[in-house]
Design an enzyme around this catalytic site. Structure first.
Site, PDB file in Angstrom:
ATOM      1  N   HIS A  18      43.584 -17.722 -63.161  1.00  0.00           N
ATOM      2  CA  HIS A  18      42.388 -18.550 -63.327  1.00  0.00           C
ATOM      3  C   HIS A  18      41.427 -17.973 -64.363  1.00  0.00           C
ATOM      4  O   HIS A  18      40.720 -18.723 -65.038  1.00  0.00           O
ATOM      5  CB  HIS A  18      41.685 -18.739 -61.980  1.00  0.00           C
ATOM      6  CG  HIS A  18      42.418 -19.664 -61.068  1.00  0.00           C
ATOM      7  ND1 HIS A  18      42.948 -19.249 -59.866  1.00  0.00           N
ATOM      8  CD2 HIS A  18      42.723 -20.968 -61.180  1.00  0.00           C
ATOM      9  CE1 HIS A  18      43.544 -20.280 -59.283  1.00  0.00           C
ATOM     10  NE2 HIS A  18      43.427 -21.329 -60.061  1.00  0.00           N
ATOM     11  N   HIS A  24      49.864 -22.722 -64.286  1.00  0.00           N
ATOM     12  CA  HIS A  24      50.570 -22.174 -63.134  1.00  0.00           C
ATOM     13  C   HIS A  24      50.798 -23.258 -62.085  1.00  0.00           C
ATOM     14  O   HIS A  24      50.174 -24.311 -62.117  1.00  0.00           O
ATOM     15  CB  HIS A  24      49.825 -20.973 -62.541  1.00  0.00           C
ATOM     16  CG  HIS A  24      48.424 -21.276 -62.116  1.00  0.00           C
ATOM     17  ND1 HIS A  24      47.372 -21.385 -63.010  1.00  0.00           N
ATOM     18  CD2 HIS A  24      47.886 -21.512 -60.894  1.00  0.00           C
ATOM     19  CE1 HIS A  24      46.259 -21.658 -62.352  1.00  0.00           C
ATOM     20  NE2 HIS A  24      46.546 -21.762 -61.063  1.00  0.00           N
ATOM     21  N   CYS A  59      44.736 -27.369 -50.634  1.00  0.00           N
ATOM     22  CA  CYS A  59      45.373 -27.067 -51.912  1.00  0.00           C
ATOM     23  C   CYS A  59      45.793 -25.613 -51.872  1.00  0.00           C
ATOM     24  O   CYS A  59      45.321 -24.848 -51.036  1.00  0.00           O
ATOM     25  CB  CYS A  59      44.396 -27.238 -53.070  1.00  0.00           C
ATOM     26  SG  CYS A  59      43.841 -28.913 -53.321  1.00  0.00           S
ATOM     27  N   HIS A  61      48.549 -22.355 -53.853  1.00  0.00           N
ATOM     28  CA  HIS A  61      49.533 -21.868 -54.805  1.00  0.00           C
ATOM     29  C   HIS A  61      50.684 -21.233 -54.029  1.00  0.00           C
ATOM     30  O   HIS A  61      50.442 -20.522 -53.053  1.00  0.00           O
ATOM     31  CB  HIS A  61      48.914 -20.817 -55.726  1.00  0.00           C
ATOM     32  CG  HIS A  61      47.704 -21.306 -56.446  1.00  0.00           C
ATOM     33  ND1 HIS A  61      46.437 -21.262 -55.876  1.00  0.00           N
ATOM     34  CD2 HIS A  61      47.556 -21.863 -57.662  1.00  0.00           C
ATOM     35  CE1 HIS A  61      45.576 -21.773 -56.741  1.00  0.00           C
ATOM     36  NE2 HIS A  61      46.223 -22.138 -57.832  1.00  0.00           N
ATOM     37  N   GLU A  79      44.730 -23.387 -43.551  1.00  0.00           N
ATOM     38  CA  GLU A  79      43.401 -23.943 -43.783  1.00  0.00           C
ATOM     39  C   GLU A  79      42.925 -24.872 -42.674  1.00  0.00           C
ATOM     40  O   GLU A  79      41.771 -24.828 -42.284  1.00  0.00           O
ATOM     41  CB  GLU A  79      43.350 -24.703 -45.112  1.00  0.00           C
ATOM     42  CG  GLU A  79      43.315 -23.798 -46.315  1.00  0.00           C
ATOM     43  CD  GLU A  79      42.917 -24.523 -47.590  1.00  0.00           C
ATOM     44  OE1 GLU A  79      42.159 -25.506 -47.544  1.00  0.00           O
ATOM     45  OE2 GLU A  79      43.375 -24.074 -48.667  1.00  0.00           O
ATOM     46  N   TYR A  94      46.623 -30.626 -64.941  1.00  0.00           N
ATOM     47  CA  TYR A  94      45.217 -30.807 -65.274  1.00  0.00           C
ATOM     48  C   TYR A  94      44.617 -29.482 -65.700  1.00  0.00           C
ATOM     49  O   TYR A  94      45.148 -28.405 -65.398  1.00  0.00           O
ATOM     50  CB  TYR A  94      44.442 -31.428 -64.107  1.00  0.00           C
ATOM     51  CG  TYR A  94      44.230 -30.521 -62.927  1.00  0.00           C
ATOM     52  CD1 TYR A  94      43.056 -29.784 -62.788  1.00  0.00           C
ATOM     53  CD2 TYR A  94      45.195 -30.398 -61.938  1.00  0.00           C
ATOM     54  CE1 TYR A  94      42.858 -28.952 -61.711  1.00  0.00           C
ATOM     55  CE2 TYR A  94      44.998 -29.577 -60.849  1.00  0.00           C
ATOM     56  CZ  TYR A  94      43.833 -28.850 -60.737  1.00  0.00           C
ATOM     57  OH  TYR A  94      43.638 -28.015 -59.674  1.00  0.00           O
ATOM     58  N   GLU A 104      40.991 -23.860 -64.060  1.00  0.00           N
ATOM     59  CA  GLU A 104      42.145 -24.421 -63.361  1.00  0.00           C
ATOM     60  C   GLU A 104      43.022 -25.039 -64.441  1.00  0.00           C
ATOM     61  O   GLU A 104      42.605 -25.983 -65.121  1.00  0.00           O
ATOM     62  CB  GLU A 104      41.710 -25.518 -62.387  1.00  0.00           C
ATOM     63  CG  GLU A 104      40.912 -25.025 -61.217  1.00  0.00           C
ATOM     64  CD  GLU A 104      41.779 -24.852 -59.981  1.00  0.00           C
ATOM     65  OE1 GLU A 104      42.042 -25.828 -59.275  1.00  0.00           O
ATOM     66  OE2 GLU A 104      42.182 -23.704 -59.742  1.00  0.00           O
ATOM     67  N   GLU A 106      46.681 -26.262 -64.047  1.00  0.00           N
ATOM     68  CA  GLU A 106      47.685 -26.287 -62.989  1.00  0.00           C
ATOM     69  C   GLU A 106      48.703 -27.409 -63.148  1.00  0.00           C
ATOM     70  O   GLU A 106      48.373 -28.514 -63.578  1.00  0.00           O
ATOM     71  CB  GLU A 106      46.999 -26.402 -61.629  1.00  0.00           C
ATOM     72  CG  GLU A 106      46.069 -25.236 -61.393  1.00  0.00           C
ATOM     73  CD  GLU A 106      45.560 -25.091 -59.981  1.00  0.00           C
ATOM     74  OE1 GLU A 106      45.178 -23.959 -59.633  1.00  0.00           O
ATOM     75  OE2 GLU A 106      45.552 -26.077 -59.234  1.00  0.00           O
ATOM     76  N   TRP A 151      40.059 -31.887 -59.317  1.00  0.00           N
ATOM     77  CA  TRP A 151      41.448 -32.324 -59.121  1.00  0.00           C
ATOM     78  C   TRP A 151      41.530 -33.506 -58.169  1.00  0.00           C
ATOM     79  O   TRP A 151      42.387 -34.371 -58.327  1.00  0.00           O
ATOM     80  CB  TRP A 151      42.346 -31.176 -58.658  1.00  0.00           C
ATOM     81  CG  TRP A 151      41.978 -30.595 -57.330  1.00  0.00           C
ATOM     82  CD1 TRP A 151      42.412 -31.007 -56.092  1.00  0.00           C
ATOM     83  CD2 TRP A 151      41.094 -29.506 -57.101  1.00  0.00           C
ATOM     84  NE1 TRP A 151      41.845 -30.236 -55.107  1.00  0.00           N
ATOM     85  CE2 TRP A 151      41.032 -29.295 -55.702  1.00  0.00           C
ATOM     86  CE3 TRP A 151      40.349 -28.664 -57.938  1.00  0.00           C
ATOM     87  CZ2 TRP A 151      40.253 -28.303 -55.128  1.00  0.00           C
ATOM     88  CZ3 TRP A 151      39.581 -27.675 -57.359  1.00  0.00           C
ATOM     89  CH2 TRP A 151      39.536 -27.509 -55.970  1.00  0.00           C
TER      90      TRP A 151
END
Length: 169
Positions: A18, A24, A59, A61, A79, A94, A104, A106, A151
């Protein structure tokens, strides 16, 4: 890290990716209840970016070598405190820069699921949550776009179209 075709090209720690703005792999999970309402979460204010903004259920990774669908299931449980069947429906890339200097960039895999049970969010990740109709979300996005993550604003029209087509399972 990935290229524009989502092919791995290396590994970089999340914050470093980031900071550098390197493309990524990521995922976004959208959850609906049986009434067709979308689960929104308000990101905890302490998040490293977009704190206090409304967004989709979760969201994240994947870890190096982790399958993207398994990462989405793992993060949803971390979460929001539940798991459910998730189906990948599309992906997009984006690029958003933040005042903090983070970026970001991604390749985002988008998953959907359905859930009506108890939600036990992690307070370090989520400060509030709500099941909200798509029409209410669309109106609020139009009136108050700054209350939503970047996003989410990009993905929502595609999710809305997918829902209208009832492309479930």
């Amino acid at each position: 890290m990935v290229n524009q075709n989502d092919e791995p090209i290396g590994v970089l720690e999340k914050m470093e990716a980031h900071k550098r703005g390197v493309l990524h792999r990521a995922f976004s999970v959208f959850i609906f209840n049986s009434n067709g309402q979308m689960l929104l979460q308000k990101r905890a204010p302490e998040k490293y970016h977009s704190g206090g903004l409304w967004s989709n259920a979760c969201c994240g990774h994947p870890y190096p070598g982790e399958e993207i669908n398994l990462a989405a299931v793992r993060r949803l449980h971390e979460e929001m405190g539940f798991t459910t069947y998730l189906k990948k429906i599309f992906d997009f890339t984006y690029h958003i820069s933040f005042e903090s200097g983070l970026t970001e960039n991604e390749f985002d895999h988008v998953f959907v699921g359905e859930y009506d049970g108890d939600i036990q969010p992690d307070a370090n990740e989520v400060s509030d949550y709500s099941f909200t109709s798509l029409s209410e979300i669309k109106a609020d996005l139009s009136e108050r776009p700054g209350m939503y993550t970047g996003w989410f604003q990009i993905a929502f029209p595609e999710i809305e179209g997918w829902w209208k087509e009832k492309k479930w399972r």
